[in-house]
Scaffold this motif. Sequence first.
Motif, PDB file in Angstrom:
ATOM      1  N   CYS A 179       8.640   5.249 -10.827  1.00 47.92           N
ATOM      2  CA  CYS A 179       8.582   4.727  -9.455  1.00 47.92           C
ATOM      3  C   CYS A 179       9.561   5.410  -8.516  1.00 47.92           C
ATOM      4  N   GLY A 228       2.532   1.788  -3.440  1.00 51.94           N
ATOM      5  CA  GLY A 228       1.579   2.260  -4.439  1.00 51.94           C
ATOM      6  C   GLY A 228       1.289   3.742  -4.285  1.00 51.94           C
ATOM      7  N   ASP A 239       0.839  -1.203   0.000  1.00 49.68           N
ATOM      8  CA  ASP A 239       0.000   0.000   0.000  1.00 49.68           C
ATOM      9  C   ASP A 239       0.873   1.252   0.000  1.00 49.68           C
ATOM     10  N   ASN A 260      -3.197   2.381  -6.078  1.00 47.73           N
ATOM     11  CA  ASN A 260      -3.040   1.896  -7.454  1.00 47.73           C
ATOM     12  C   ASN A 260      -2.028   2.704  -8.254  1.00 47.73           C
ATOM     13  N   GLU A 261      -1.146   3.425  -7.563  1.00 43.07           N
ATOM     14  CA  GLU A 261      -0.051   4.202  -8.163  1.00 43.07           C
ATOM     15  C   GLU A 261      -0.549   5.426  -8.932  1.00 43.07           C
TER      16      GLU A 261
END
Length: 256
Positions: A203, A21, A18, A55-56
């Motif tokens: 990321c 993300g 979590d 969910n990024e």
Amino acid sequence: MEGSTPVNSRTVEDVFIDYKGRRAGLIKALTADVEEFVRLCNPDKENLCLYGLPNEQWEVNLPAEEVPPELPEPVLGINFARDGMHEKDWLSLVAAHSDAWLLSIAYYFGARFGFDKSDRKRLFNMINDLPTLFEVVSETAKKQSKEKSSGVNKGSNKSKSSSKRGNEPETLRKHSKEVPQLKNENGEDEDDDEESETLCGACGENYSSDEFWICCDICEKWFHGNCVKITPAKAEHIKHYKCPSCTNINNKRARV
């Protein structure tokens, strides 16, 4: 809040997934999608918050109305300082507050799911192994500033160095775009460990010599192939690569 962690997710690994993300979504907002983020933070609107979703993805929105909220809330009113500070400083400030929010979310789940001392320590160590948002945003701003001041053209930023990937297959060296080689003050190549300072635009994690990377020909940011769903095989057929953010910008302009 949308995208909150399910109640049945009770392990350290669940909470860390979590965290990662939400962190990835915030990194996109503060680096790859920064133009859209700045636009949405209109000082004429009410107190706005920056949310990272599991969910990024990310969103700029008003705080939750319920009291107390389901989850800890991000800092309020990030939009009010948008035009009163240098953009780089404002983004860094938002990043620092977002770091604190990510930790508060993770440790809220830790308390809610009854993590003991060893679990909390393990969660902290997993989080601490990743660069903070502040570090990612500051590094991105630093690189952009260096590129502007040096006046280096796009071609020179993508020079390939076989010494960096000498142990890779020839096809991968040929079709993947190399991470730019860093120079010291004397114009000499720095040690290979400096490569770890190159961060993925999606990321925010470090460069690794055993991973496939690709560079956007528009914004010149580097991405893990996995993060942008590009494989070495696909890269062979791409003459000019555009990252998802630059593609979306071009599509919006075309519709206008």
